[in-house]
Design an enzyme around this catalytic site. Structure first.
Site, short mmCIF file in Angstrom:
data_model
loop_
_atom_site.label_atom_id
_atom_site.label_comp_id
_atom_site.label_asym_id
_atom_site.label_seq_id
_atom_site.Cartn_x
_atom_site.Cartn_y
_atom_site.Cartn_z
N GLU A 147 -2.13 -9.32 3.08
CA GLU A 147 -1.81 -10.17 4.52
C GLU A 147 -3.32 -10.21 4.95
OE1 GLU A 147 -0.80 -7.06 3.63
OE2 GLU A 147 -1.49 -5.46 4.99
N CYS A 187 0.83 -1.37 -0.02
CA CYS A 187 -0.09 -0.02 -0.02
C CYS A 187 0.93 1.16 0.09
CB CYS A 187 -0.98 0.06 0.92
SG CYS A 187 -2.39 0.87 1.08
N HIS A 236 -3.83 -5.18 0.14
CA HIS A 236 -3.02 -5.60 1.39
C HIS A 236 -3.26 -6.95 1.35
CE1 HIS A 236 -2.64 -1.87 3.97
NE2 HIS A 236 -3.51 -1.45 2.98
#
Ligand code: GLN
Length: 543
Positions: free
Chosen positions: A515, A389, A513
């Protein structure tokens, strides 16, 4: 007559003594014990704060903001739920006091209460129940886990405890189970577990009209049978309803540690359920086995503003760990203080001690120049690099400045008057003034360009779906210049979503993102790529 507007059975999880003791771990342990026995579960969390959601909360104080597929900005605990239980939550599954009051007050302003006095009981408690029922009917789960944030006895929790009391009264006894997670300290000077705070917490719970069905004690080490018996006596429970969950080296082991004491069986007994299958724990044990037999170790540097709080980057930490699990590699994460480099660039050589560097998401001006120097160092010195990001945005700025020669290139987030706005506000963000829930949020489909590193990492898929949380984008006007100078833009949705460098061992940055979708069973591809490259770098170094 039991109320037929309820579907699933409910397990409530409340906390005693103090917050931050791992109530979330108890919640996921209940969940895994039920999944392990063939039940479909879902989860809901109540946060008794006045914020509408966690989106505007400082991650340094409150931990990371977890983003869902549907664009919810939820409490950090939802990351644990998703990783541990592999369920996909929706934004309405995080209920806050703010949402409840907002709804009730809006109705009052619309005259919907027909002149009545609007009160905590029944109007606030009814709204809490309505929200729980809404989650219940949308989820189609057999059992809904409902965790109440904070601690029993807090002023803020009272309406929620009252709502639970009413729900338990409206339903058959075997349709609900109330679990209290409490802390049992082990003061060093006495070297024995002290149950007194737990006794007080149980008293607080009872004064709210609630009796626990099960108690789980959290403690630094196992508290032993006599302390557990004492807790049972003081709370009016049988000894087989009190469990001990000490701090563990590997938190993933928690559901099994509890189950060895008969926890899963007890939860099913309270809910009057038979196991649909025997608990083998195969899938969790497989992961635990991989962790125990790790053969390698890598050191990853993480640049970050909130350098003291692991919770602020918890999904990033976990995604790194998950990638390591599948590469038989223990991942040690070290914070990089970027502000040090702003004063003194010669210190950048300390980056050599890392096998890879990650630059996670972030907001605001602080440390930006230091971060850009870190990116430059990784790019020029072949250190595996992953940008997330803000990391993607700064990697494009670094490339524009130091490779394309646009000296003052910047993001308009940090320098609104920059001559070269490489990163700029997304067009539909330009007239937004309110902060809460207004970023580009949640899942978006992304096109991955064939024959790029990203495409290889995602198993040559040309369409992927990942989550987002940002206001700014790579300015498409500058894309041709960056590309002409050798930067590969490897993915696109409405905006550019990824960049990479072909002549570097691993230099990847993504606008999304990844994750937020990583689990121990399914590591996220970009994170896997970073750890894989870090491992290769380490092997070359040691040969
Ligand atoms: N501050 C940047 C933006 O709003 C990056 C956000 C992030 O890293 N999550 O676009």
């Amino acid at each position: 007559m039991p109320d037929s507007s309820y579907h699933a059975k409910y397990v409530f999880i409340v906390g005693g003594v103090m917050s931050g003791i791992g109530k979330g771990i108890v919640t996921v342990s209940v969940g895994r014990n039920l999944i392990e026995r063939g039940y479909k579960i879902d989860v809901c969390k109540i946060d008794p704060y006045l914020n509408i959601d966690a989106g505007t909360m400082n991650p340094f104080e409150h931990g990371e903001v977890f983003v869902t597929e549907d664009g919810g900005e939820l409490d950090v605990d939802f990351g644990h739920y998703q990783r541990f239980l592999q369920i996909d939550v929706k934004k309405n599954q995080n209920i806050t006091t703010g949402q409840v009051y907002y709804e009730v007050i809006t109705k009052e302003r619309n005259g919907e209460y027909l002149g009545k006095t609007v009160q905590v009981v029944p109007h606030i408690t009814d709204e809490i129940k309505r929200r729980i029922k809404e989650i219940d009917s949308q989820s189609k789960a057999d059992v809904l886990l409902i965790e109440i944030g904070g601690t029993v006895g807090d002023i803020e929790s009272q309406p929620f405890l009252e709502a639970i009391r009413q729900i338990m009264r409206e339903r058959e006894p075997s349709d609900t189970c109330l679990i209290m997670a409490t802390y049992v300290p082990y003061p060093p000077h006495v070297n024995e577990p002290k149950t007194k705070p737990t006794q007080h917490a149980v008293r607080d719970l009872k004064s709210a009209g609630l009796n626990p069905s099960i108690i789980v004690t959290r403690s630094p080490k196992d508290i032993g049978k006599s302390a557990l018996d004492k807790v049972a006596v003081y709370s009016g429970l049988s000894t087989d309803a009190v469990f001990s969950l000490p701090d563990l080296e590997e938190v993933l082991e928690s559901p099994i540690v509890l189950d060895k004491q008969g926890f899963g069986k007890k939860v099913l007994f309270v809910l009057n359920l038979e196991p649909k299958k025997e608990a083998t724990w195969d899938s969790l044990n497989k992961i635990l086995e991989l962790i125990k037999t790790q053969e390698n170790e890598v050191n990853i540097g993480l640049t970050g503003k909130y350098t003291k709080l692991k919770d602020a980057y918890i999904s990033v930490f976990e995604a790194l760990k998950h990638a390591g699990i599948h590469l038989k590699t223990k991942v040690n994460v070290h914070y990089i203080d970027v502000e040090e480099f702003e004063k003194d660039s010669s210190k950048l050589s300390i980056l050599e001690k890392y096998d890879g560097v990650i630059l996670p998401g972030g907001f605001g001006k602080r440390g930006i120049e230091g971060k850009i120097k870190v990116i430059q160092y990784c790019r020029e010195n072949n250190i595996p690099f992953l940008g997330i990001c803000l990391g993607f945005q700064l990697a494009s700025i670094e490339f524009a400045r130091n490779v394309c020669g646009l000296k003052d290139a910047h993001s308009t987030e940090m320098d609104p008057n920059t001559r070269y706005p490489i990163v700029d506000l997304q067009p539909d963000q330009k007239n937004i003034h309110r902060l809460g829930g207004t970023m580009r949020l949640g899942a978006h489909e992304i096109e991955v360009f064939p024959n790029t590193m990203l495409w290889e990492l995602y198993g040559q898929k040309e369409k992927i779906i990942e989550r987002h949380r940002h206001r700014y984008e790579l300015n498409p006007m500058y894309a041709p210049l960056l590309q002409d100078n050798g930067l590969v833009l490897s993915a696109k949705s409405k905006f550019y979503e990824a960049l990479e460098l072909p002549d570097h061992p691993f230099f990847l940055a993504v606008q999304f993102h990844p994750e937020f979708k990583s689990t121990p069973w399914n590591p996220s591809p970009p994170y896997y790529g970073l750890i894989d490259a870090a491992l290769k770098k380490k092997k070359v170094k040691s040969n």
